[in-house]
Design a protein around this motif. Structure first.
Motif, PDB file in Angstrom:
ATOM      1  N   SER A  89       0.827  -1.217   0.000  1.00  0.00           N
ATOM      2  CA  SER A  89       0.000   0.000   0.000  1.00  0.00           C
ATOM      3  C   SER A  89       0.857   1.262   0.000  1.00  0.00           C
ATOM      4  O   SER A  89       0.407   2.328  -0.407  1.00  0.00           O
ATOM      5  N   TRP A  90       2.079   1.140   0.448  1.00  0.00           N
ATOM      6  CA  TRP A  90       2.940   2.333   0.456  1.00  0.00           C
ATOM      7  C   TRP A  90       4.332   2.100  -0.159  1.00  0.00           C
ATOM      8  O   TRP A  90       5.068   3.049  -0.374  1.00  0.00           O
ATOM      9  N   ILE A  91       4.665   0.799  -0.454  1.00  0.00           N
ATOM     10  CA  ILE A  91       5.921   0.521  -1.172  1.00  0.00           C
ATOM     11  C   ILE A  91       5.568   0.004  -2.561  1.00  0.00           C
ATOM     12  O   ILE A  91       4.912  -1.034  -2.702  1.00  0.00           O
ATOM     13  N   SER A  92       5.983   0.714  -3.578  1.00  0.00           N
ATOM     14  CA  SER A  92       5.730   0.301  -4.962  1.00  0.00           C
ATOM     15  C   SER A  92       6.850  -0.620  -5.441  1.00  0.00           C
ATOM     16  O   SER A  92       8.037  -0.319  -5.241  1.00  0.00           O
ATOM     17  N   LYS A  93       6.495  -1.716  -6.082  1.00  0.00           N
ATOM     18  CA  LYS A  93       7.484  -2.659  -6.613  1.00  0.00           C
ATOM     19  C   LYS A  93       8.379  -1.966  -7.640  1.00  0.00           C
ATOM     20  O   LYS A  93       9.605  -2.130  -7.631  1.00  0.00           O
ATOM     21  N   ASP A  94       7.756  -1.173  -8.518  1.00  0.00           N
ATOM     22  CA  ASP A  94       8.529  -0.473  -9.556  1.00  0.00           C
ATOM     23  C   ASP A  94       9.474   0.552  -8.935  1.00  0.00           C
ATOM     24  O   ASP A  94      10.614   0.720  -9.382  1.00  0.00           O
TER      25      ASP A  94
END
Length: 506
Positions: free
Chosen positions: A166-171
């Motif tokens: 929800s707050w860490i983007s994989k990209d």
């Protein structure tokens, strides 16, 4: 150089070469290990920086929720006040009972949640700033340390009741890792994942495979250095990348080592050749001495016989001895001429003029030169002329010498009565001349060397077969000058067959 010195020289040269190769291999192995350690160091630095940035981002995300609650209510929140703001909702909805503070905590609530100090500490945590521990409370406790403890509690709730994705983007995480790797000079594909309590989260690359070439670093550590979360990175092409980092200098090293090996083999080859040439020349001198000794002794005996008064008056015997002197003199002259012709051939000074001729006539002429020797040894020489076309371009004198030399060898190396067969046949635009004997024959090694200058195969005693090793060398050179080819087929104890392939004239 005697054999012992030569062997010692070869041994020490070989030992030195092996030593150089082993040193090069050790150096390459050490370079690979050094590159791997350097790679590991850079990766750990990268992971440490990425972990720091993730903690910064976590602090910023928490501070947004903290500020939103504080701004909307006008008061500093307690831990349980923020639970409804998290993705997973209140812990009460999950059937759990959580006690957040004991009596000590409640006694210090006003100090712990002082508005200005709390704001300052949360901001510092969000920015990764460590607070100064020099300030002490009135009753001797460490206020800043206690506040950090409280903030860690808030962050623990944030982490536990919020989905990471929800707050860490994989990209974003991938770009963060790629950027840090690029700055550290590590340019190779990678896979990544965040693990929680040993289990993979949804924040991971699609091709990650858990294996040997993986590096791990804890993230979201508490004040005691403990963490449930780890950032893992793997490098599928790690070995290729590490090897490519030293491939330039390694290739140069291998090239120089290869040059040394080639130079060494060439030097050994030259030493062996020089040693063989020295032995062959010694053998040649011995054979030539023997070849001249016999006719000189014969001439001396003939002259002594002629001086004898009883023989001097016998004209028939005098003529016989004079003929012997003439024959032996011709024999010595032929030996000297043969050596001179080989020397002139080597220097390209022998002028060979070629004219159209019937090759079978030349063979007949050569047979006449050796016929008496064959008859004297009660041998046979049989012609099998099957060629329909026999016109070739050749030098009559030298080509006759070629056939004579081959026939002479067939006679010399036949221990019993020489049995020789001569064949001719046409194959396309060529004529094949085959001279076959039933003598001693040759092994494979001898077959490869018989056309070398001075080479002679010994059959026990060095001088048991007369010659000086120049006959077939001369044959080879004349054949090549006629644009022909010569082969030999032989088997030890079963005789030999010399085959000459000559182009025809249409």
């Amino acid at each position: 150089m005697n054999k012992t010195k030569f062997r010692l020289l070869v041994f020490f040269m070989s030992l030195s070469l092996i030593g150089i190769i082993l040193v090069q291999l050790y150096w390459v192995n050490s370079s690979l290990k050094s590159s791997e350690e350097q790679f590991k160091f850079h990766v750990q630095q990268v992971l440490s920086k990425v972990a720091y940035k993730l903690e910064e981002q976590e602090g910023e995300e928490f501070y947004k929720i903290y500020s939103r609650y504080k701004d909307s209510t006008g008061k500093v929140p307690l831990r349980q006040d923020l639970l409804p703001f998290y993705d997973k909702g209140s812990v009460k909805g999950r059937g759990e009972t959580v006690i957040y503070s004991d009596q000590v905590t409640r006694d210090y609530d006003e100090v712990f949640f002082d508005k200005n100090r709390m704001d300052d500490l949360v901001k510092k945590k969000a920015k990764g700033i460590v607070a100064d521990d020099s300030k002490k409370t009135a009753n001797g406790g460490d206020a800043d340390r206690w506040l950090r403890f409280q903030v860690e509690g808030f962050l623990k709730d944030f982490r536990e009741y919020n989905y990471l994705e929800s707050w860490i983007s994989k990209d974003r995480l991938q770009k963060m890792i790629a950027s840090e790797l690029l700055q550290s000079g590590v340019k190779t594909p990678f896979e990544f994942a965040i693990y929680s309590n040993g289990m993979s989260t949804k924040i991971r690359s699609s091709n990650l495979k858990v294996g040997r070439d993986m590096y791990s670093h804890p993230i979201f550590e508490d004040s005691e250095g403990y963490s449930d979360y780890h950032l893992l990175v793997s490098f599928p092409n790690k070995q290729v990348y590490i090897f490519s980092s030293i491939v330039g200098i390694t290739s140069l090293s291998l090239v120089f080592t290869l040059i040394i090996i080639i130079a060494y083999l060439s030097a050994i080859n030259q030493l062996i050749k020089q040693k063989n040439i020295s032995e062959i020349k010694t053998d040649f001198i011995n054979n030539m001495t023997h070849e001249f000794k016999t006719p000189i002794a014969t001439i001396n005996l003939a002259l002594d016989a002629i001086k004898n008064p009883r023989i001097f008056d016998d004209k028939e015997k005098v003529q016989r001895y004079l003929q012997m002197i003439r024959d032996e003199n011709k024999r010595m002259h032929a030996q000297v001429e043969n050596v001179l012709q080989i020397s002139r051939l080597d220097k390209k000074e022998l002028d060979i003029n070629k004219e159209q001729a019937n090759v079978e006539d030349v063979i007949e002429s050569a047979i006449e030169h050796v016929n008496l020797i064959v008859e004297e040894r009660h041998g046979t020489l049989t012609r099998h002329f099957s060629a329909q076309r026999t016109s070739t371009l050749l030098n009559d004198t030298h080509f006759t010498n070629v056939i004579v030399n081959i026939l002479d060898n067939a006679i010399k190396y036949s221990p019993d009565e020489p049995v020789i067969d001569i064949y001719t046949e046409n194959v396309k635009d060529f004529i094949l001349i085959k001279i076959k004997d039933h003598g001693l024959g040759m092994n494979k090694v001898t077959q490869k060397k018989i056309f070398e200058k001075f080479y002679r195969e010994h059959t026990g005693d060095v001088h048991n077969v007369k010659g000086h090793g120049l006959g077939l060398a001369y044959v080879k050179r004349i054949i090549e000058d006629h644009n022909c080819q010569i082969y030999v087929e032989s088997e030890k104890g079963k005789g030999s067959t010399f085959i000459i392939k000559m182009p025809l004239i249409n």
